[in-house]
Design a protein around this motif. Structure first.
Motif, PDB file in Angstrom:
ATOM      1  N   LYS A 182       0.779  -1.248   0.083  1.00 34.50           N
ATOM      2  CA  LYS A 182       0.106   0.365   0.149  1.00 34.50           C
ATOM      3  C   LYS A 182       1.141   1.361  -0.345  1.00 34.50           C
ATOM      4  CE  LYS A 182      -3.730   2.182   2.558  1.00 34.50           C
ATOM      5  NZ  LYS A 182      -4.903   2.305   4.547  1.00 34.50           N
ATOM      6  N   SER A 183       0.393   1.921  -0.943  1.00 35.10           N
ATOM      7  CA  SER A 183       1.597   3.002  -1.108  1.00 35.10           C
ATOM      8  C   SER A 183       0.689   4.835   0.046  1.00 35.10           C
ATOM      9  CB  SER A 183       1.114   4.260  -2.728  1.00 35.10           C
ATOM     10  OG  SER A 183       0.231   4.404  -2.546  1.00 35.10           O
TER      11      SER A 183
ATOM     12  N   GLU B 282       0.677   7.514  -0.617  1.00 34.32           N
ATOM     13  CA  GLU B 282      -0.444   8.204  -1.284  1.00 34.32           C
ATOM     14  C   GLU B 282      -1.824   8.118  -1.089  1.00 34.32           C
ATOM     15  OE1 GLU B 282       0.040   8.827  -5.711  1.00 34.32           O
ATOM     16  OE2 GLU B 282       1.315   6.546  -5.423  1.00 34.32           O
TER      17      GLU B 282
ATOM     18  N   LYS C 298       0.730  -1.055  -4.362  1.00 36.25           N
ATOM     19  CA  LYS C 298       1.248  -1.337  -6.102  1.00 36.25           C
ATOM     20  C   LYS C 298       1.903  -2.185  -6.080  1.00 36.25           C
ATOM     21  CE  LYS C 298       1.186   3.901  -6.918  1.00 36.25           C
ATOM     22  NZ  LYS C 298       2.006   4.838  -6.965  1.00 36.25           N
TER      23      LYS C 298
ATOM     24  N   GLU D 142       5.166  -0.814 -10.019  1.00 39.06           N
ATOM     25  CA  GLU D 142       3.820   1.032 -10.489  1.00 39.06           C
ATOM     26  C   GLU D 142       3.132   0.009 -10.122  1.00 39.06           C
ATOM     27  OE1 GLU D 142       4.929   4.085  -8.278  1.00 39.06           O
ATOM     28  OE2 GLU D 142       6.326   2.393  -7.996  1.00 39.06           O
TER      29      GLU D 142
END
Length: 300
Positions: free
Chosen positions: A206-207, A209, A283, A287
Motif C-alpha cells: 500500500k502506497s 499517497e 502497487k 508501480e
C-alpha cells in the motif's frame, strides 16, 4: 510438518471422497508443477507442497468449522496426506482428511461442488484475481454469508506463509503450479493456477499517497466489501476494498457503491455514472496498481 509428508499410500480408486485410514473421509486433490524435466529443486518443491497443504487445510477447516484456524497442528481433525505420484509433469495426489463425524456431516451439507467453488474463490481473492461473486452458486454465496467477517480473515491469512510458500517454485524457477480437484480418475477440475505473475501480487504494498478517482463499480461482494472497479477512461477493472472491516463502513457509503453497480450494470459505457472517491493504491514493485483501498468520497 504434518501428515502431508507421510509415507505414500496406494489407493484402489480415485474418487471425490472416500473413507480412508482410521475412518477418515478423504477428499482428493492433486498438485502439478509443470516442469519439462519431471523433476524439481527439492527445497523449493517441498516449500511449494507445504504451502499447498497449509492453504488447503486452512480453507477446508474454515469452511467446515466457521472459524479461521490460528495454528495448524497434526492433532487437528482436518489433515492433509500425501499420496502417490503420477506420470507427466512433476505431480502428487494428496487428500484433505476429515477425522470427526461432525466435520464429515458439515462437508456433506456444503457439498462437493460448493466446496470446490469456494476453494477456488478464496485462493483467487487472496491473489486479487477477478472473481465474479454473482457467478457463484446460491449455495456458495450462502456459505459466504454464514462465514461473515471470517472471509476477510481467511483471505489475509492465506496471503501470509501459505501462498508465499506455494510460489517458491514459480518465483525461483518460473514453473507453473496447478491445484486440481480429483473428482474421479478421468475428471480433474482445475481450481487455481499459480505462476510468476501471481507471485508478484504477494509483494504488492500500500502506497502512502492518496488519489482522487472517478470510478464505476463493476463487482461488489456485499459480505466483505471487496470488489472490482473501473477508473473512468480505463479499460481494465482493478480490485478494491475498504480501509476498515465492511461491517463498520457507513450504510450510506455501502448504498452508494451498490446503487452505482446496479445502475451501470447492463448499460453502455457512455451512459455510466461515476463515483468520485479518495483511495490509496496498492502497487507492485513496477508501480502497477493491483488494488485500491477506499478511504472515502471526495465531497465528504
Amino acid at each position: 510438518m504434518d501428515s502431508f509428508f507421510a509415507q505414500h499410500r496406494q489407493t484402489k480408486r480415485d474418487t471425490t471422497s472416500v473413507i480412508g485410514v482410521q475412518g477418515a473421509m478423504a477428499i482428493n486433490f492433486d498438485v502439478v508443477i509443470e516442469t519439462p524435466e519431471y523433476e524439481v529443486d527439492m527445497k523449493a518443491g517441498l516449500d511449494t507442497l507445504q504451502g499447498v497443504s497449509d492453504a488447503t487445510r486452512i480453507i477446508g477447516e474454515t469452511l467446515l468449522t466457521q472459524k479461521v484456524p490460528q495454528r495448524i497442528s497434526y492433532k487437528s481433525d482436518v489433515r492433509t496426506t500425501l499420496k502417490k505420484t503420477f506420470p507427466g509433469s512433476y505431480g502428487h495426489i494428496f487428500s484433505l482428511d476429515l477425522m470427526s463425524e461432525e466435520l464429515k456431516k458439515q462437508y456433506r451439507k456444503i457439498g462437493s461442488a460448493t466446496f470446490s467453488e469456494l476453494m477456488s474463490y478464496f485462493t483467487k481473492e487472496a491473489l486479487h484475481i477477478d472473481v465474479d461473486v454473482d457467478s457463484l452458486s446460491e449455495k456458495a454465496q450462502k456459505t459466504l454469508e454464514i462465514l461473515g467477517d471470517n472471509t476477510e480473515k481467511l483471505i489475509e491469512q492465506l496471503r501470509e506463509s501459505p501462498l508465499r510458500n506455494i510460489h517458491e517454485v514459480p518465483k525461483k524457477f518460473g514453473y507453473k503450479v496447478l491445484l486440481r480437484r480429483r473428482n474421479s480418475i478421468s475428471n480433474r477440475e482445475l481450481l487455481v493456477k499459480f505462476d510468476k505473475e501471481t507471485s508478484l501480487v504477494l509483494e504488492a504494498k500500500k502506497s502512502g499517497e492518496k488519489v482522487t478517482l472517478l470510478v464505476s463499480i463493476r463487482r461488489l461482494n456485499t459480505n466483505t466489501g471487496n470488489g472490482r472497479l473501473q477508473v473512468k477512461g480505463g479499460e481494465e477493472t482493478v480490485a478494491f476494498g475498504f480501509s476498515t472491516m465492511y461491517r463498520d463502513v457507513r450504510l450510506a457509503t455501502k448504498k452508494k457503491f451498490s446503487e452505482n453497480l446496479d445502475y451501470n450494470n447492463g448499460i453502455d459505457i457512455e451512459h455510466w455514472k461515476y463515483l468520485e472517491i479518495i483511495a490509496a493504491p496498492v502497487k507492485l514493485l513496477d508501480e502497477k496498481i493491483v488494488k485500491y483501498i477506499v478511504l472515502g468520497f471526495h465531497d465528504e
